[in-house]
Motif scaffolding. Structure first.
Motif, PDB file in Angstrom:
ATOM      1  N   VAL A 104       0.807  -1.054  -0.080  1.00  0.00           N
ATOM      2  CA  VAL A 104       0.084  -0.032   0.036  1.00  0.00           C
ATOM      3  C   VAL A 104       0.843   1.223   0.057  1.00  0.00           C
ATOM      4  N   LEU A 105       1.055   2.028  -1.126  1.00  0.00           N
ATOM      5  CA  LEU A 105       1.973   2.980  -1.261  1.00  0.00           C
ATOM      6  C   LEU A 105       1.207   4.245  -1.844  1.00  0.00           C
ATOM      7  N   THR A 106       0.029   4.560  -0.914  1.00  0.00           N
ATOM      8  CA  THR A 106      -0.543   5.598  -1.139  1.00  0.00           C
ATOM      9  C   THR A 106       0.110   7.008  -0.382  1.00  0.00           C
ATOM     10  N   PRO A 107      -0.025   8.141  -0.958  1.00  0.00           N
ATOM     11  CA  PRO A 107       0.848   9.139  -0.219  1.00  0.00           C
ATOM     12  C   PRO A 107       0.880   9.305   1.454  1.00  0.00           C
ATOM     13  N   ASP A 108      -0.069   8.749   2.253  1.00  0.00           N
ATOM     14  CA  ASP A 108      -0.182   8.921   3.428  1.00  0.00           C
ATOM     15  C   ASP A 108       0.898   7.757   4.011  1.00  0.00           C
ATOM     16  N   VAL A 109       0.926   6.608   3.290  1.00  0.00           N
ATOM     17  CA  VAL A 109       1.771   5.535   3.725  1.00  0.00           C
ATOM     18  C   VAL A 109       3.087   6.106   3.634  1.00  0.00           C
ATOM     19  N   ARG A 110       3.429   6.744   2.202  1.00  0.00           N
ATOM     20  CA  ARG A 110       4.677   7.207   2.197  1.00  0.00           C
ATOM     21  C   ARG A 110       5.279   8.026   3.035  1.00  0.00           C
ATOM     22  N   ASP A 111       4.262   9.114   3.491  1.00  0.00           N
ATOM     23  CA  ASP A 111       4.700  10.028   4.574  1.00  0.00           C
ATOM     24  C   ASP A 111       4.924   9.465   5.910  1.00  0.00           C
ATOM     25  N   ALA A 112       4.118   8.452   6.207  1.00  0.00           N
ATOM     26  CA  ALA A 112       4.573   7.814   7.417  1.00  0.00           C
ATOM     27  C   ALA A 112       5.783   6.892   7.434  1.00  0.00           C
ATOM     28  N   LEU A 113       5.999   6.485   6.195  1.00  0.00           N
ATOM     29  CA  LEU A 113       7.312   5.746   6.195  1.00  0.00           C
ATOM     30  C   LEU A 113       8.669   6.828   6.367  1.00  0.00           C
ATOM     31  N   ASN A 114       8.262   7.706   6.038  1.00  0.00           N
ATOM     32  CA  ASN A 114       9.493   8.862   5.993  1.00  0.00           C
ATOM     33  C   ASN A 114       9.438   9.490   7.409  1.00  0.00           C
ATOM     34  N   GLY A 115       8.523   8.997   8.360  1.00  0.00           N
ATOM     35  CA  GLY A 115       8.526   9.523   9.824  1.00  0.00           C
ATOM     36  C   GLY A 115       7.716  10.693   9.870  1.00  0.00           C
ATOM     37  N   GLU A 116       6.674  11.142   9.178  1.00  0.00           N
ATOM     38  CA  GLU A 116       5.910  12.115   9.158  1.00  0.00           C
ATOM     39  C   GLU A 116       4.097  11.626   9.265  1.00  0.00           C
ATOM     40  N   THR A 117       3.435  12.346   9.752  1.00  0.00           N
ATOM     41  CA  THR A 117       1.844  12.030   9.705  1.00  0.00           C
ATOM     42  C   THR A 117       1.267  12.148   8.387  1.00  0.00           C
ATOM     43  N   GLY A 118       0.673  11.228   7.493  1.00  0.00           N
ATOM     44  CA  GLY A 118       0.272  11.478   6.452  1.00  0.00           C
ATOM     45  C   GLY A 118      -1.203  11.285   6.507  1.00  0.00           C
ATOM     46  N   ILE A 119      -1.731  12.199   5.374  1.00  0.00           N
ATOM     47  CA  ILE A 119      -3.112  12.186   5.433  1.00  0.00           C
ATOM     48  C   ILE A 119      -3.505  12.207   3.800  1.00  0.00           C
ATOM     49  N   TRP A 120      -4.648  11.412   3.482  1.00  0.00           N
ATOM     50  CA  TRP A 120      -4.807  11.266   2.026  1.00  0.00           C
ATOM     51  C   TRP A 120      -6.511  10.977   2.100  1.00  0.00           C
ATOM     52  N   ARG A 121      -6.698  11.716   0.809  1.00  0.00           N
ATOM     53  CA  ARG A 121      -8.332  11.530   0.607  1.00  0.00           C
ATOM     54  C   ARG A 121      -8.437  11.126  -0.682  1.00  0.00           C
ATOM     55  N   GLY A 122      -8.936   9.741  -1.064  1.00  0.00           N
ATOM     56  CA  GLY A 122      -8.995   9.414  -2.568  1.00  0.00           C
ATOM     57  C   GLY A 122      -9.762   7.975  -2.726  1.00  0.00           C
ATOM     58  N   GLU A 123      -9.513   7.657  -3.795  1.00  0.00           N
ATOM     59  CA  GLU A 123     -10.381   6.258  -4.060  1.00  0.00           C
ATOM     60  C   GLU A 123      -9.661   5.184  -4.088  1.00  0.00           C
ATOM     61  N   ARG A 124      -9.955   4.053  -3.319  1.00  0.00           N
ATOM     62  CA  ARG A 124      -9.384   2.775  -3.368  1.00  0.00           C
ATOM     63  C   ARG A 124      -9.594   2.205  -4.624  1.00  0.00           C
ATOM     64  N   LYS A 125      -8.796   0.743  -4.719  1.00  0.00           N
ATOM     65  CA  LYS A 125      -9.153   0.027  -5.889  1.00  0.00           C
ATOM     66  C   LYS A 125     -10.437  -0.266  -6.264  1.00  0.00           C
ATOM     67  N   ASP A 126     -11.255  -0.682  -5.010  1.00  0.00           N
ATOM     68  CA  ASP A 126     -12.527  -1.143  -5.082  1.00  0.00           C
ATOM     69  C   ASP A 126     -13.516   0.078  -5.450  1.00  0.00           C
ATOM     70  N   GLY A 127     -12.822   1.260  -5.879  1.00  0.00           N
ATOM     71  CA  GLY A 127     -13.849   2.394  -6.226  1.00  0.00           C
ATOM     72  C   GLY A 127     -14.501   3.251  -4.981  1.00  0.00           C
ATOM     73  N   GLU A 128     -13.967   2.856  -3.826  1.00  0.00           N
ATOM     74  CA  GLU A 128     -14.754   3.597  -2.597  1.00  0.00           C
ATOM     75  C   GLU A 128     -13.857   4.676  -2.226  1.00  0.00           C
ATOM     76  N   GLU A 129     -14.495   5.710  -2.225  1.00  0.00           N
ATOM     77  CA  GLU A 129     -13.856   6.779  -1.620  1.00  0.00           C
ATOM     78  C   GLU A 129     -13.611   7.171  -0.130  1.00  0.00           C
ATOM     79  N   VAL A 130     -12.332   7.100   0.346  1.00  0.00           N
ATOM     80  CA  VAL A 130     -11.770   6.884   1.678  1.00  0.00           C
ATOM     81  C   VAL A 130     -10.969   7.993   2.191  1.00  0.00           C
ATOM     82  N   LEU A 131     -10.889   8.195   3.509  1.00  0.00           N
ATOM     83  CA  LEU A 131      -9.975   9.286   4.078  1.00  0.00           C
ATOM     84  C   LEU A 131      -9.030   8.411   4.923  1.00  0.00           C
ATOM     85  N   ALA A 132      -7.748   8.483   4.879  1.00  0.00           N
ATOM     86  CA  ALA A 132      -6.901   7.826   5.484  1.00  0.00           C
ATOM     87  C   ALA A 132      -5.709   8.775   6.200  1.00  0.00           C
ATOM     88  N   VAL A 133      -5.262   8.246   7.539  1.00  0.00           N
ATOM     89  CA  VAL A 133      -4.358   8.849   8.393  1.00  0.00           C
ATOM     90  C   VAL A 133      -3.386   7.898   8.839  1.00  0.00           C
TER      91      VAL A 133
END
Length: 463
Positions: A104-133
Motif C-alpha cells: 500500500v503506497l498511497t501518499p499517506d503511507v509514504r509520508d508515514a514511512l518517512n517519519g511524518e503524519t500522512g493524510i490522504w483522501r482518494g479512491e481505493r481500488k474497489d472504487g470507494e472514496e476513503v479518508l486515511a491517516v
C-alpha cells in the motif's frame, strides 16, 4: 407595446434576489464543504494519534505483536479500519484480520514511512472514496512500520448532501419570499406613481378637476398633494383666463360698437352741431378706453415675457402726485366725489416717472370706479421712519371682500364687483413696483373703503 412598470420592477427585484441568494448559497456550501472535511480529517488524525499513543504504552516487542493487539482491541462498531503496515508497505493485519502482501503506497503511507503524519483522501481500488491517516510506528526507538486509520467518506458525503439539500430548499423558499416581497414593494412604490402619471395625463389634457389621492405621508404623498394644489391653481387660472377673454371681448366690443354707431350717424350727416359735439366727445372717450385696454395688454405681454423695463432717473414724487391728482379732479367733481392730497414737501425718488405715474393713475381710476357719489378719495405721499418713500390711495368706496384681498393683485382677477376692466391693472402695478425694489399692500373692509399703499426705496445718497 406598453410594459408595466410594476412588472419590470418585480422582475428586477426578483433577479437581484435570486442572484444574491445563489451567490450566498454557493459561498455557504463551499465553506461548509471545506469545514466538513477538515473536521473529518481532524477527527481521524486525533483518533489515530490516540490509538498510536495507546499501543505505544502497550510496549509491543515487534510489529506482529502490535498487529495482534490491534486485532484484539478493535471493536466491530468502530467506524475506522485500523491497519498495521510494515516498512515495505505490506498490510500485516487490519481490523478484520486480513493481511495483504500487495504493498500500500498511497501518499499517506509514504509520508508515514518517512517519519511524518500522512493524510490522504482518494479512491481505493474497489472504487470507494476513503479518508486515511497514517502515523509512523517505532519499536525500541527504531522505525518498525505504519499504523493506518481508514474511514469511508460515503457517510460524510451523504450527510453533506442532506445538509446541502436542506440549504437549497431554504434558499428556494427565501427566493420565493423575496419575489413576493419584491412584488409587494413594487406595487407599493409603483401604484402611487401610476396614479400620479394618470392624473398628470388628465391635467395635461385639460381636465383640471383631476385629483390624486395622497394615501401616504412620504415624499410621494407630498408630491400628490403638490400636484393637487397645482391642478387647483391651473383650474383657477383657466377660469380667470376664460373670464379675462370674455371680459376683454366685451371691453373691446362695447367701444367698437359705439364708435361704429356714431361713425354711421356722422356719415348720414343729419346731426345738429350740439349732437355732433356730443358724439365726438363720446367717440373720444371710447377711443381713450380702447387705448387704455390695448396698453394694458401690451404691458401684460411684456410682464409675461419678462421684458418690462424701467428707466431710472431722479424725480420729485410730490410733484407727480399733485400732477396726477389735478388730472382726476374734474372727473371726481362730475361724480360728486371729494378728492384730496397730502404730501411732506419734496420727496426725491429714483425711478421710472412714467411707470410710477401709471401706478398712481390705475389706483386713482379704481377708486373713482368703486366710490359712490358723496364719497372721498385721499392721496398721500410721505417718507417713512425707515427712510422709504411711500404713497397711498384711500377711498370710502364699496371695499373688497376679505376672501378676495389675497388675490386682488393677481393677473386676470376681477373679483365679484361686476365692473368692467381687463383684470390686469393691479397685477401690472405690482410688477412695476417690484421692478423698483418696492412693495405694494392693500387694506380694505367691505362697505367702508380700500387703501393701497406703495413703499419704494428712497433715492440713494449722492445722486
Amino acid at each position: 407595446m406598453k410594459s408595466s412598470l410594476k412588472n419590470r420592477m418585480t422582475v428586477h427585484f426578483g433577479l437581484l434576489a435570486v442572484a444574491a441568494v445563489m451567490v450566498l448559497e454557493g459561498l455557504f456550501l463551499i465553506g461548509l464543504w471545506r469545514s466538513w472535511y477538515e473536521n473529518a480529517e481532524e477527527l481521524t488524525v486525533r483518533q489515530a494519534m490516540l490509538a498510536s499513543a495507546h499501543y505505544r504504552r502497550m510496549a509491543a516487542g515487534s510489529l506482529p505483536e502490535l498487529a495482534q493487539q490491534v486485532l484484539e482491541e478493535t471493536r466491530p462498531e468502530n467506524p475506522f479500519d485500523v491497519q498495521v503496515i510494515d516498512l515495505k508497505g505490506r498490510v500485516v493485519t487490519d481490523s478484520w484480520g486480513m493481511p495483504s502482501a500487495e504493498p500500500v503506497l498511497t501518499p499517506d503511507v509514504r509520508d508515514a514511512l518517512n517519519g511524518e503524519t500522512g493524510i490522504w483522501r482518494g479512491e481505493r481500488k474497489d472504487g470507494e472514496e476513503v479518508l486515511a491517516v497514517s502515523l509512523p510506528v517505532t519499536i525500541r526507538e527504531r522505525p518498525a512500520g505504519v499504523l493506518r486509520h481508514v474511514t469511508s467518506t460515503r457517510y460524510l458525503d451523504q450527510a453533506f448532501s442532506r445538509i446541502a439539500i436542506i440549504s437549497l430548499t431554504v434558499s428556494c423558499a427565501v427566493i420565493l419570499l423575496a419575489m413576493i416581497v419584491s412584488r409587494v414593494i413594487a406595487a407599493r412604490i409603483v401604484r402611487p406613481i401610476e396614479e400620479l402619471t394618470r392624473v398628470a395625463g388628465e391635467i395635461s389634457s385639460g381636465n383640471f378637476e383631476a385629483r390624486a389621492k395622497p394615501v401616504r405621508g412620504d415624499e410621494i404623498g407630498v408630491l400628490a398633494e403638490t400636484m393637487n394644489r397645482m391642478a387647483k391653481e391651473l383650474a383657477n387660472m383657466e377660469k380667470m383666463k376664460n373670464e379675462f377673454i370674455s371680459s376683454v371681448s366685451h371691453e373691446l366690443r362695447t367701444p367698437l360698437t359705439v364708435l361704429k354707431g356714431w361713425g354711421e350717424t356722422f356719415r348720414l350727416g343729419q346731426l345738429s352741431r350740439e349732437d355732433e359735439s356730443f358724439g365726438l366727445a363720446v367717440m373720444q372717450k371710447e377711443t381713450e378706453r380702447l387705448i387704455r385696454l390695448v396698453e394694458d395688454l401690451l404691458d401684460f405681454s411684456k410682464y409675461q415675457s419678462g421684458q418690462m423695463d424701467v428707466q431710472m432717473e431722479p424725480f420729485d414724487l410730490s410733484a407727480l402726485v399733485e400732477e396726477t391728482v389735478m388730472a382726476f379732479r374734474r372727473l371726481c367733481e362730475r361724480k360728486g366725489i371729494r378728492l384730496s392730497r397730502a404730501t411732506d414737501g419734496p420727496l426725491m425718488l429714483t425711478g421710472d416717472r412714467s411707470r410710477i405715474k401709471q401706478v398712481l393713475i390705475n389706483l386713482l381710476d379704481n377708486s373713482v370706479k368703486f366710490t359712490p357719489e358723496g364719497g372721498r378719495i385721499s392721496v398721500k405721499a410721505w417718507r417713512s421712519s425707515g427712510g422709504e418713500i411711500c404713497f397711498s390711495v384711500s377711498d370710502t368706496g364699496i371695499g373688497i371682500p376679505a376672501g378676495e384681498l389675497d388675490r386682488v393683485m393677481d393677473k386676470f382677477y376681477k373679483g365679484n364687483s361686476g365692473r368692467g376692466g381687463s383684470g390686469l391693472g393691479l397685477a401690472i402695478c405690482k410688477e412695476i413696483i417690484r421692478l423698483h425694489g418696492g412693495r405694494m399692500e392693500v387694506e380694505s373692509k367691505e362697505g367702508e373703503g380700500t387703501t393701497f399703499t406703495v413703499m419704494l426705496p428712497a433715492e440713494p445718497e449722492g445722486t
